[in-house]
Design an enzyme around this catalytic site. Structure first.
Site, PDB file in Angstrom:
ATOM      1  N   TYR A 143       0.849  -1.190   0.000  1.00 18.72           N
ATOM      2  CA  TYR A 143       0.000   0.000   0.000  1.00 18.72           C
ATOM      3  C   TYR A 143       0.888   1.244   0.000  1.00 18.72           C
ATOM      4  CZ  TYR A 143      -4.129  -2.844   1.217  1.00 18.72           C
ATOM      5  OH  TYR A 143      -5.143  -3.749   1.223  1.00 18.72           O
TER       6      TYR A 143
HETATM    7  N1  LIG Z   1      -6.749  -8.136   1.133  1.00 21.08           N
HETATM    8  C1  LIG Z   1      -6.970  -7.379   0.097  1.00 21.08           C
HETATM    9  O1  LIG Z   1      -6.606  -7.727  -1.041  1.00 21.08           O
HETATM   10  C2  LIG Z   1      -7.695  -6.060   0.290  1.00 21.08           C
HETATM   11  C3  LIG Z   1      -8.239  -5.395  -0.814  1.00 21.08           C
HETATM   12  C4  LIG Z   1      -8.922  -4.185  -0.610  1.00 21.08           C
HETATM   13  C5  LIG Z   1      -9.051  -3.674   0.675  1.00 21.08           C
HETATM   14  N2  LIG Z   1      -8.495  -4.330   1.733  1.00 21.08           N
HETATM   15  C6  LIG Z   1      -8.593  -3.759   3.117  1.00 21.08           C
HETATM   16  O2  LIG Z   1      -9.919  -3.413   3.416  1.00 21.08           O
HETATM   17  C7  LIG Z   1     -10.002  -2.047   3.835  1.00 21.08           C
HETATM   18  C8  LIG Z   1     -11.318  -1.431   3.424  1.00 21.08           C
HETATM   19  O3  LIG Z   1     -11.592  -1.656   2.070  1.00 21.08           O
HETATM   20  P1  LIG Z   1     -11.782  -0.495   1.006  1.00 21.08           P
HETATM   21  O4  LIG Z   1     -11.259   0.787   1.549  1.00 21.08           O
HETATM   22  O5  LIG Z   1     -11.246  -1.033  -0.259  1.00 21.08           O
HETATM   23  O6  LIG Z   1     -13.363  -0.424   0.801  1.00 21.08           O
HETATM   24  P2  LIG Z   1     -14.614  -0.055   1.731  1.00 21.08           P
HETATM   25  O7  LIG Z   1     -14.271  -0.141   3.156  1.00 21.08           O
HETATM   26  O8  LIG Z   1     -15.704  -0.883   1.206  1.00 21.08           O
HETATM   27  O9  LIG Z   1     -14.909   1.461   1.278  1.00 21.08           O
HETATM   28  C9  LIG Z   1     -14.172   2.499   1.821  1.00 21.08           C
HETATM   29  C10 LIG Z   1     -14.547   3.819   1.148  1.00 21.08           C
HETATM   30  O10 LIG Z   1     -15.942   4.087   1.266  1.00 21.08           O
HETATM   31  C11 LIG Z   1     -16.142   5.490   1.549  1.00 21.08           C
HETATM   32  N3  LIG Z   1     -16.725   5.534   2.915  1.00 21.08           N
HETATM   33  C12 LIG Z   1     -16.332   4.819   4.016  1.00 21.08           C
HETATM   34  N4  LIG Z   1     -17.117   5.075   5.060  1.00 21.08           N
HETATM   35  C13 LIG Z   1     -18.042   5.965   4.636  1.00 21.08           C
HETATM   36  C14 LIG Z   1     -19.131   6.600   5.262  1.00 21.08           C
HETATM   37  N5  LIG Z   1     -19.452   6.365   6.529  1.00 21.08           N
HETATM   38  N6  LIG Z   1     -19.885   7.464   4.520  1.00 21.08           N
HETATM   39  C15 LIG Z   1     -19.604   7.689   3.228  1.00 21.08           C
HETATM   40  N7  LIG Z   1     -18.567   7.135   2.580  1.00 21.08           N
HETATM   41  C16 LIG Z   1     -17.793   6.263   3.275  1.00 21.08           C
HETATM   42  C17 LIG Z   1     -14.767   6.148   1.481  1.00 21.08           C
HETATM   43  O11 LIG Z   1     -14.477   6.557   0.145  1.00 21.08           O
HETATM   44  P3  LIG Z   1     -15.101   7.899  -0.522  1.00 21.08           P
HETATM   45  O12 LIG Z   1     -15.394   8.870   0.556  1.00 21.08           O
HETATM   46  O13 LIG Z   1     -14.040   8.349  -1.487  1.00 21.08           O
HETATM   47  O14 LIG Z   1     -16.312   7.421  -1.261  1.00 21.08           O
HETATM   48  C18 LIG Z   1     -13.842   4.991   1.819  1.00 21.08           C
HETATM   49  O15 LIG Z   1     -12.539   5.167   1.321  1.00 21.08           O
HETATM   50  C19 LIG Z   1      -8.783  -1.366   3.186  1.00 21.08           C
HETATM   51  O16 LIG Z   1      -8.436  -0.223   3.886  1.00 21.08           O
HETATM   52  C20 LIG Z   1      -7.747  -2.496   3.271  1.00 21.08           C
HETATM   53  O17 LIG Z   1      -7.144  -2.484   4.551  1.00 21.08           O
HETATM   54  C21 LIG Z   1      -7.851  -5.522   1.560  1.00 21.08           C
END
Ligand SMILES: NC(=O)c1ccc[n+]([C@@H]2O[C@H](COP(=O)([O-])OP(=O)(O)OC[C@H]3O[C@@H](n4cnc5c(N)ncnc54)[C@H](OP(=O)(O)O)[C@@H]3O)[C@@H](O)[C@H]2O)c1
Length: 322
Positions: A45
């Site tokens: 990351y």
């Molecule tokens: N193992 C893997 O391959 C893998 C892959 C992906 C992720 N991950 C892990 O999973 C974690 C979370 O996944 P993710 O960030 O991809 O997706 P997510 O948690 O589904 O979505 C996060 C995004 O949604 C929006 N958001 C979050 N809370 C909100 C709220 N309360 N109100 C409005 N918008 C909100 C924000 O973006 P905006 O404000 O820009 O819309 C935020 O960056 C990552 O940080 C990482 O640690 C792991």
């Protein structure tokens, strides 16, 4: 809470730049003060000019919030880059993560993905390597990411042989991946597989990158994320997700919660540990509000019925194995 908004992929998806660090820190401090201890990150990351940035920030943030009683627990993920072909290269990457975090020991060292689909010979070295990370006292336990039930059973045999504790397995898991998570096609789904090998299932991207929050829509105002990659993705996904988003809205109103809180709570009701990405204080506060209460079975059924009818589900991670 996931702390992973710094990968090349996520720069691409989330328009991250270093000017956002202070507002991400505010989110970090908020969830820490609320008692959250576990943070997921990865050595991949932050690439190119931002190499290793997520781990550096996570360490820096923790040193700034020095009034916590519970120690921070970092679960980092080691990327199986093509040049990491020896067990020793895995140990060296764990040492690199610890240097960036400025810490002595990881809570969990996870393999970021399996190479079984494209470079199976590398897999054995990765498995031995992550066990060596444990044996050398660099982590409390190990984990895997993007492993399906079949690969999870195989790797857990290795961990059993080497007497290494497997704490977690993480996969993409949300209402937008409902069918993929429940119908693995080979008998057991990930929840059952994790129960069998006695580890916790982490649900990553529980908000489907923000789509389930309800703030993005193609209706009337046409509100979409600014990054072209997420814009394109949501343009493809939103038309098939209207039924689910409408149901989320109804359930949210009924519970006096936000759609994000309902989507995260659903992941918890499925026995998983969701790690939503929160990029500012408002999002962190809202996402913390997904805890401390529980959706009732009728609401869970209603959400799943709508989720099973999504016509274009979220795309699977390219590295996801069976
Ligand atoms: N193992 C893997 O391959 C893998 C892959 C992906 C992720 N991950 C892990 O999973 C974690 C979370 O996944 P993710 O960030 O991809 O997706 P997510 O948690 O589904 O979505 C996060 C995004 O949604 C929006 N958001 C979050 N809370 C909100 C709220 N309360 N109100 C409005 N918008 C909100 C924000 O973006 P905006 O404000 O820009 O819309 C935020 O960056 C990552 O940080 C990482 O640690 C792991």
């Amino acid at each position: 809470m996931g702390v992973g908004t710094w990968s090349w992929g996520n720069r691409f998806l989330f328009d991250y730049d270093t000017s956002q660090d202070e507002s991400i820190y505010e989110a970090y401090r908020e969830v820490r003060n609320a008692g959250v201890t576990l943070f997921d990150t990865a050595d991949s990351y932050g690439t190119l000019d931002l190499n290793g940035r997520a781990e550096i920030l996570l360490g820096t943030f923790e040193r700034r919030t020095n009034d916590n009683y519970q120690p921070q627990q970092v679960a980092t993920k080691i990327a199986p880059y093509p040049w990491r072909i020896t067990p020793n290269s895995v140990v060296r990457s764990a040492e690199g993560s610890l240097r960036r975090l400025e810490q002595q020991k990881l809570s969990v060292a996870q393999l970021h993905w399996s190479t079984a689909n494209y470079q199976p010979f590398q897999e054995r070295a990765l498995w031995e390597g992550i066990c060596d990370v444990y044996d050398e006292g660099l982590c409390e336990a190990v984990g895997v990411s993007n492993y399906g039930p079949k690969q999870l059973f195989a790797v857990s045999e290795k961990f059993r042989e080497r007497e290494v504790p497997l704490a977690v397995a993480q996969v993409q898991y949300s209402l937008m991946t409902y069918n993929a998570n429940t119908n693995s096609g080979n008998g057991k789904d990930m929840n059952e597989a994790c129960d069998d090998v006695n580890c916790r299932l982490i649900s990553y991207s529980p908000l489907c990158l923000g789509l389930l929050t309800g703030k993005y829509t193609l209706k009337e105002t046409n509100r979409l994320p600014t990054s072209p990659a997420r814009q394109q993705l949501f343009k493809e996904l939103l038309p098939g997700a209207h039924g689910l988003l409408d149901t989320l809205e109804v359930v949210a109103k009924e519970y006096g919660k936000s759609q994000s809180q309902i989507a995260i709570n659903w992941c918890m009701r499925k026995g998983t540990v969701p790690i939503p990405g929160s990029r500012n204080l408002t999002q962190a506060r809202e996402n913390l509000g997904a805890t401390g209460w529980s959706l009732r079975p009728d609401a869970v059924r209603e959400l799943e019925s709508a989720a099973s009818k999504v016509t274009k589900p979220m795309v699977q991670n390219v590295f996801q194995t069976e």
